[in-house]
Design a protein around this motif. Structure first.
Motif, short mmCIF file in Angstrom:
data_model
loop_
_atom_site.label_atom_id
_atom_site.label_comp_id
_atom_site.label_asym_id
_atom_site.label_seq_id
_atom_site.Cartn_x
_atom_site.Cartn_y
_atom_site.Cartn_z
N ARG A 36 0.84 -1.19 0.00
CA ARG A 36 0.00 0.00 0.00
C ARG A 36 0.88 1.25 0.00
NH1 ARG A 36 -2.58 -0.31 6.15
NH2 ARG A 36 -0.67 0.25 7.29
N GLN A 37 0.28 2.33 -0.49
CA GLN A 37 0.98 3.60 -0.52
C GLN A 37 0.02 4.72 -0.16
OE1 GLN A 37 3.03 4.56 -4.19
NE2 GLN A 37 4.45 5.88 -3.09
N ALA A 38 0.34 5.41 0.91
CA ALA A 38 -0.45 6.56 1.34
C ALA A 38 0.15 7.82 0.74
CB ALA A 38 -0.45 6.64 2.86
N LYS A 41 3.86 9.19 1.22
CA LYS A 41 4.64 8.15 1.90
C LYS A 41 5.15 7.14 0.89
CE LYS A 41 2.40 8.46 6.41
NZ LYS A 41 1.77 7.69 7.52
N GLU A 87 -5.42 5.49 9.48
CA GLU A 87 -4.05 5.33 8.96
C GLU A 87 -3.91 4.18 7.97
OE1 GLU A 87 -5.01 5.51 12.18
OE2 GLU A 87 -3.77 4.20 13.46
N ASP A 88 -4.96 3.41 7.76
CA ASP A 88 -4.95 2.39 6.72
C ASP A 88 -5.30 2.97 5.36
OD1 ASP A 88 -6.46 0.14 9.08
OD2 ASP A 88 -4.36 0.17 8.44
N THR A 89 -5.68 4.23 5.32
CA THR A 89 -6.02 4.89 4.06
C THR A 89 -4.82 4.89 3.13
OG1 THR A 89 -7.71 6.29 5.05
CG2 THR A 89 -6.72 7.06 3.01
N ALA A 90 -5.01 4.35 1.93
CA ALA A 90 -3.91 4.23 0.96
C ALA A 90 -4.45 3.62 -0.32
CB ALA A 90 -2.81 3.35 1.52
N TYR A 92 -4.01 0.43 -2.46
CA TYR A 92 -3.55 -0.93 -2.20
C TYR A 92 -3.24 -1.63 -3.53
CZ TYR A 92 -4.64 -0.63 2.73
OH TYR A 92 -4.63 -0.28 4.07
N GLN A 122 -8.17 2.17 -4.33
CA GLN A 122 -8.14 3.14 -3.23
C GLN A 122 -8.98 2.64 -2.06
OE1 GLN A 122 -6.56 6.35 -2.95
NE2 GLN A 122 -7.24 6.12 -0.82
N THR A 124 -10.20 4.21 1.61
CA THR A 124 -10.25 5.41 2.43
C THR A 124 -11.04 5.10 3.70
OG1 THR A 124 -10.19 6.82 0.47
CG2 THR A 124 -10.92 7.83 2.54
#
Length: 127
Positions: A36-38, A41, A87-90, A92, A122, A124
């Motif tokens: 995953r990538q937020a 980050k 904080e899992d928002t990213a 995937y 995504q 969210t």
């Protein structure tokens, strides 16, 4: 080709299940995983499952909340995500690795170890 689905918007504490359909001739010869990538980050390892689903590994941040599984008859890998946090928002990404790796080696957490990547889906999580 790897195609993810199942992303969306969910409230904190909720659940989502991501799916990844693979168009490969020998799906069972690949270890499969998720990154995953937020925003702002680096891309980070989330989970990996070996060729027959017998063993798996997780990032510490998702251990106990996420479960990776696969169905070789359907050429599909899943990521069940429970107790989601903001904080899992990213985005995937589904990934595939033709190399068998020991979980004692950190190579399975490196993005460079995976030859094939999906386009991403995504997720969210709202607070």
């Amino acid at each position: 080709q790897l195609v993810e689905s199942g992303g969306g918007l969910v409230q904190a504490g909720g659940s989502l299940r991501l799916s990844c359909a693979a168009s490969v001739r020998t799906f069972s010869s690949y270890a499969m995983g998720w990154f995953r990538q937020a925003p702002g980050k680096e891309r980070e390892f989330v989970a990996r499952v070996n060729w027959n689903g017998a063993t798996s590994a997780y990032a510490d941040s998702v251990k106990g909340r996420f479960t990776v599984s696969r169905d070789n008859a359907k050429n599909t890998v899943y990521l069940q995500m429970n107790s989601l946090k903001p904080e899992d928002t990213a985005v995937y990404y589904c990934v595939a690795d033709p190399t068998r790796r020991a979980y004692s080696s950190p190579s399975y957490t490196r993005a460079s170890s995976y030859n094939y990547w999906g386009q991403g889906t995504q997720v969210t999580v709202s607070s």
